[in-house]
Design a protein around this motif. Sequence first.
Motif, PDB file in Angstrom:
ATOM      1  N   THR A  83       0.862  -1.131   0.105  1.00 32.96           N
ATOM      2  CA  THR A  83      -0.026  -0.015   0.055  1.00 32.96           C
ATOM      3  C   THR A  83       0.815   1.173   0.034  1.00 32.96           C
ATOM      4  O   THR A  83       0.710   2.060  -0.769  1.00 32.96           O
ATOM      5  CB  THR A  83      -0.909  -0.069   1.128  1.00 32.96           C
ATOM      6  OG1 THR A  83      -1.724  -1.099   1.161  1.00 32.96           O
ATOM      7  CG2 THR A  83      -1.885   1.141   1.398  1.00 32.96           C
ATOM      8  N   ASN A  84       1.848   1.346   0.803  1.00 27.91           N
ATOM      9  CA  ASN A  84       2.750   2.352   0.991  1.00 27.91           C
ATOM     10  C   ASN A  84       3.465   2.614  -0.458  1.00 27.91           C
ATOM     11  O   ASN A  84       3.317   3.714  -0.858  1.00 27.91           O
ATOM     12  CB  ASN A  84       3.818   2.238   2.067  1.00 27.91           C
ATOM     13  CG  ASN A  84       4.613   3.337   2.148  1.00 27.91           C
ATOM     14  OD1 ASN A  84       4.288   4.629   2.040  1.00 27.91           O
ATOM     15  ND2 ASN A  84       5.777   3.203   2.867  1.00 27.91           N
ATOM     16  N   VAL A  87       0.632   3.907  -3.004  1.00 29.03           N
ATOM     17  CA  VAL A  87       0.286   5.370  -2.756  1.00 29.03           C
ATOM     18  C   VAL A  87       1.540   6.504  -3.088  1.00 29.03           C
ATOM     19  O   VAL A  87       1.148   7.440  -3.636  1.00 29.03           O
ATOM     20  CB  VAL A  87      -0.154   5.570  -1.259  1.00 29.03           C
ATOM     21  CG1 VAL A  87      -0.412   7.171  -0.925  1.00 29.03           C
ATOM     22  CG2 VAL A  87      -1.474   4.785  -1.248  1.00 29.03           C
ATOM     23  N   GLN A  88       2.622   5.925  -2.783  1.00 24.84           N
ATOM     24  CA  GLN A  88       3.917   6.900  -2.972  1.00 24.84           C
ATOM     25  C   GLN A  88       4.067   7.103  -4.441  1.00 24.84           C
ATOM     26  O   GLN A  88       4.443   7.996  -4.807  1.00 24.84           O
ATOM     27  CB  GLN A  88       5.187   6.366  -2.221  1.00 24.84           C
ATOM     28  CG  GLN A  88       5.213   6.729  -0.883  1.00 24.84           C
ATOM     29  CD  GLN A  88       6.702   6.282  -0.156  1.00 24.84           C
ATOM     30  OE1 GLN A  88       7.534   6.445  -0.860  1.00 24.84           O
ATOM     31  NE2 GLN A  88       6.719   5.622   1.207  1.00 24.84           N
ATOM     32  N   ALA A  90       1.862   6.455  -7.047  1.00 27.17           N
ATOM     33  CA  ALA A  90       0.899   7.168  -7.363  1.00 27.17           C
ATOM     34  C   ALA A  90       1.084   8.824  -7.199  1.00 27.17           C
ATOM     35  O   ALA A  90       0.886   9.834  -8.001  1.00 27.17           O
ATOM     36  CB  ALA A  90      -0.482   7.066  -7.135  1.00 27.17           C
ATOM     37  N   GLY A  91       1.409   8.910  -6.074  1.00 26.87           N
ATOM     38  CA  GLY A  91       1.793  10.456  -5.343  1.00 26.87           C
ATOM     39  C   GLY A  91       2.845  11.055  -6.354  1.00 26.87           C
ATOM     40  O   GLY A  91       2.724  12.213  -6.698  1.00 26.87           O
ATOM     41  N   CYS A 113       2.324  11.976   2.226  1.00 32.32           N
ATOM     42  CA  CYS A 113       0.980  11.923   1.916  1.00 32.32           C
ATOM     43  C   CYS A 113       0.767  10.176   2.231  1.00 32.32           C
ATOM     44  O   CYS A 113      -0.447   9.922   2.376  1.00 32.32           O
ATOM     45  CB  CYS A 113       0.941  12.148   0.325  1.00 32.32           C
ATOM     46  SG  CYS A 113       1.065  13.756   0.309  1.00 32.32           S
ATOM     47  N   ALA A 114       1.471   9.486   2.051  1.00 31.84           N
ATOM     48  CA  ALA A 114       1.356   7.852   2.077  1.00 31.84           C
ATOM     49  C   ALA A 114       1.265   7.560   3.449  1.00 31.84           C
ATOM     50  O   ALA A 114       0.589   6.513   4.075  1.00 31.84           O
ATOM     51  CB  ALA A 114       2.419   6.967   1.343  1.00 31.84           C
ATOM     52  N   PHE A 117      -2.136   6.352   4.798  1.00 26.83           N
ATOM     53  CA  PHE A 117      -2.703   5.290   4.759  1.00 26.83           C
ATOM     54  C   PHE A 117      -1.816   4.087   5.251  1.00 26.83           C
ATOM     55  O   PHE A 117      -2.438   2.980   5.647  1.00 26.83           O
ATOM     56  CB  PHE A 117      -2.656   5.167   3.171  1.00 26.83           C
ATOM     57  CG  PHE A 117      -3.341   6.187   2.301  1.00 26.83           C
ATOM     58  CD1 PHE A 117      -4.704   5.967   1.842  1.00 26.83           C
ATOM     59  CD2 PHE A 117      -2.594   7.402   1.784  1.00 26.83           C
ATOM     60  CE1 PHE A 117      -5.366   6.861   1.324  1.00 26.83           C
ATOM     61  CE2 PHE A 117      -3.428   8.508   1.301  1.00 26.83           C
ATOM     62  CZ  PHE A 117      -4.966   8.086   0.939  1.00 26.83           C
ATOM     63  N   SER A 118      -0.660   4.056   5.228  1.00 20.07           N
ATOM     64  CA  SER A 118       0.351   3.178   5.982  1.00 20.07           C
ATOM     65  C   SER A 118      -0.236   3.045   7.351  1.00 20.07           C
ATOM     66  O   SER A 118      -0.181   1.836   7.938  1.00 20.07           O
ATOM     67  CB  SER A 118       1.580   3.403   5.960  1.00 20.07           C
ATOM     68  OG  SER A 118       2.099   3.613   4.508  1.00 20.07           O
TER      69      SER A 118
END
Length: 173
Positions: A83-84, A87-88, A90-91, A113-114, A117-118
Motif C-alpha cells: 500500500t505504501n 500510494v507513494q 501514484a503520488g 502523503c502515504a 494510509f500506511s
Amino acid sequence: MRASPASGRPGGRIVRFAAVGGVNTLTFSACYLALHHLLPYFAAYTAAFVTSMTGSFFLHTYVTYRTRPTWTKFLLFPLTQVTNYGVQSAGLVALVGWCRLSTTVAPLVAALCALPFSYLLSRRILRPPTRAGRSTRTGSATPAGPPAQADPAPQPGPPTRTGPPPARSGKPA
C-alpha cells in the motif's frame, strides 16, 4: 519500561509510528550499504528490504501498537508495504506530472502523503478490533450471548398491582 501518559492516546501512537518508520529507514539504508559491497545491488536491495520489513513488523507490534506478534499478522504485514509503495508511486507521478513539483522534492512529499494510509492499514492488521466474547484490553470479557431484556415479557393471567392497596370507602362494592 513504564508507559508514558500520552502513550495510550492516538497522538502518541502516531509519534511512535513515525519514529519506527525512521528507524526502519535507517535499518534499510545500513543493510543495503553493507550488503551492496558483498552482493549485486538488487540482491542487496531485496535482502535489506526483507530485513527492514521484518524489523519494522516487530517494532510496530511491540512499540507502536503494544500488542503480541502472531503469524497471521506477520503474513499480512507486507500489505502495508505494498500500500505504501502504491500510494507513494501514484503520488510521485501526480506531483511530478500534474503539479510540476521537482523530482528531488516530490518523493518526500509523496512519502508524507502515504503515511496516513500506511498507519491506518498497519493499525488494522496489528490491532484488529475486538469481537464480542473476546477479552478487551483491560482483561474483562464481553458477554457472548444475546443482550438481556430490560423488562420481562408480560405473563398471562390477572394483572398484578404494585404499591399500596387502593383506599376503601365505607360503601360495599
